[in-house]
Design a protein around this motif. Structure first.
Motif, mmCIF file in Angstrom:
data_model
loop_
_atom_site.group_PDB
_atom_site.id
_atom_site.type_symbol
_atom_site.label_atom_id
_atom_site.label_comp_id
_atom_site.label_asym_id
_atom_site.label_seq_id
_atom_site.Cartn_x
_atom_site.Cartn_y
_atom_site.Cartn_z
ATOM 1 N N SER A 7 0.830 -1.203 0.000
ATOM 2 C CA SER A 7 0.000 0.000 0.000
ATOM 3 C C SER A 7 0.869 1.259 0.000
ATOM 4 O O SER A 7 0.571 2.241 -0.701
ATOM 5 C CB SER A 7 -0.927 -0.012 1.218
ATOM 6 O OG SER A 7 -1.685 1.176 1.278
ATOM 7 N N PHE A 8 1.955 1.247 0.787
ATOM 8 C CA PHE A 8 2.858 2.398 0.851
ATOM 9 C C PHE A 8 3.419 2.723 -0.526
ATOM 10 O O PHE A 8 3.408 3.884 -0.964
ATOM 11 C CB PHE A 8 3.993 2.102 1.834
ATOM 12 C CG PHE A 8 5.131 3.086 1.785
ATOM 13 C CD1 PHE A 8 5.087 4.259 2.509
ATOM 14 C CD2 PHE A 8 6.262 2.825 1.011
ATOM 15 C CE1 PHE A 8 6.139 5.169 2.467
ATOM 16 C CE2 PHE A 8 7.312 3.731 0.957
ATOM 17 C CZ PHE A 8 7.250 4.905 1.686
ATOM 18 N N TYR A 9 3.923 1.714 -1.227
ATOM 19 C CA TYR A 9 4.563 1.965 -2.509
ATOM 20 C C TYR A 9 3.569 2.353 -3.594
ATOM 21 O O TYR A 9 3.874 3.218 -4.436
ATOM 22 C CB TYR A 9 5.405 0.765 -2.930
ATOM 23 C CG TYR A 9 6.808 0.869 -2.375
ATOM 24 C CD1 TYR A 9 7.764 1.646 -3.016
ATOM 25 C CD2 TYR A 9 7.155 0.245 -1.179
ATOM 26 C CE1 TYR A 9 9.042 1.784 -2.487
ATOM 27 C CE2 TYR A 9 8.423 0.373 -0.653
ATOM 28 C CZ TYR A 9 9.366 1.146 -1.315
ATOM 29 O OH TYR A 9 10.624 1.295 -0.792
ATOM 30 N N ARG A 10 2.417 1.770 -3.581
ATOM 31 C CA ARG A 10 1.416 2.177 -4.572
ATOM 32 C C ARG A 10 1.034 3.644 -4.370
ATOM 33 O O ARG A 10 0.852 4.394 -5.331
ATOM 34 C CB ARG A 10 0.195 1.271 -4.471
ATOM 35 C CG ARG A 10 0.367 -0.056 -5.214
ATOM 36 C CD ARG A 10 -0.834 -0.936 -5.076
ATOM 37 N NE ARG A 10 -0.866 -1.964 -6.107
ATOM 38 C CZ ARG A 10 -1.650 -3.039 -6.075
ATOM 39 N NH1 ARG A 10 -2.459 -3.226 -5.031
ATOM 40 N NH2 ARG A 10 -1.618 -3.913 -7.059
ATOM 41 N N THR A 11 0.954 4.059 -3.128
ATOM 42 C CA THR A 11 0.604 5.456 -2.834
ATOM 43 C C THR A 11 1.737 6.402 -3.202
ATOM 44 O O THR A 11 1.532 7.402 -3.906
ATOM 45 C CB THR A 11 0.255 5.614 -1.344
ATOM 46 O OG1 THR A 11 -0.872 4.794 -1.027
ATOM 47 C CG2 THR A 11 -0.076 7.065 -1.023
ATOM 48 N N GLU A 12 2.948 6.104 -2.735
ATOM 49 C CA GLU A 12 4.074 7.011 -2.944
ATOM 50 C C GLU A 12 4.502 7.075 -4.402
ATOM 51 O O GLU A 12 4.837 8.147 -4.917
ATOM 52 C CB GLU A 12 5.258 6.592 -2.060
ATOM 53 C CG GLU A 12 4.993 6.706 -0.565
ATOM 54 C CD GLU A 12 4.552 8.100 -0.158
ATOM 55 O OE1 GLU A 12 5.139 9.081 -0.658
ATOM 56 O OE2 GLU A 12 3.619 8.207 0.662
#
Length: 247
Positions: free
Chosen positions: A96-101
């Protein structure tokens, strides 16, 4: 009635009563502490936050982090930048972090070849600089991350950009002797001090051999993917260097 003076020993029944009161008080303290600790999680969030100093998106919390770049003389920007990090976080939180960032940076996730399982993932992106790849792997209580971004403009200026759907192999000889590369039923010779030469190859797995006079031949296997550029180099001492992915 018994009077207890300072420094005197209290009778056994008073000692039992005191112990009982102390035990009761410790139970109350333990219960109070347990109730307070259970309220810590909303105050101290375990959510992953981006590190503003990281060259590629990465959480501030990590167990290990390494950044690697591939450069060419005369080209300021790296041809390829690779981030390797291990984060003490759940697999789903990292994804989730990488998809967002990455979305914030204009990276577009590509559906082709995407793999998302319970303990690993493999995703492709189109970034503003060029193609990128993201891999995750779950290991006990941490998640390892492998993020690569290519710079298409830098690869074009360095003249190592593969043709669409193809791979490229660069053969360099910086030794003082002649050298030869045999791959895909073809032998390419490079004299001492000659410029590097490149070969366009279809994606696949190739066995190759590097030979230099008075040195043992070096044999290995190279797995070339579409859009990748690799380099095979004979070093100054005549020994073959490990394969290097340029792009």
């Amino acid at each position: 009635m018994t009077t207890v003076r300072h420094g005197a020993r209290a009778p056994a029944r008073w000692q039992l009563l005191a112990c009982g009161l102390a035990l009761f008080a410790s139970c109350l303290l333990a219960a109070s502490a347990g109730a307070w600790v259970s309220n810590l999680s909303p105050l101290f969030s375990t959510a992953l936050a981006p590190d503003p100093d990281a060259r590629l998106p990465a959480p501030t919390r990590y167990l290990y982090r390494g950044i690697h770049t591939t450069v060419m003389p005369g080209i300021e920007a790296p041809l390829r930048t690779r981030l390797e990090t291990t984060v003490p976080a759940e697999f789903g939180d990292v994804l989730s972090f990488y998809r967002t960032e990455l979305g914030k940076l204009g990276w577009q996730e590509q559906p082709d070849g995407a793999v998302i399982a319970t303990d690993h993932a493999q995703l492709a992106f189109a970034s503003p600089l060029g193609p990128a790849a993201l891999e995750f792997a779950r290991d006990d209580s941490s998640t390892s991350i492998h993020l690569v971004q290519k710079n298409a403009d830098a690869a074009t200026r360095a003249n190592i950009m593969p043709e669409p759907g193809q791979s490229k192999l660069v053969f360099s000889n910086i030794s003082g002797r002649d050298a030869a590369l045999t791959i895909n039923a073809r032998t390419v010779k490079r004299a001492a001090g000659a410029n590097a030469v490149s070969l366009d190859l279809a994606p696949g797995k190739y066995s190759y051999e590097l030979t230099v006079p008075d040195h043992s031949a070096t044999t290995n296997v190279l797995n070339l993917a579409a859009g990748d550029t690799w380099e095979l180099t004979i070093g100054r001492d005549g020994d073959a260097w490990p394969p290097l992915q340029l792009y």
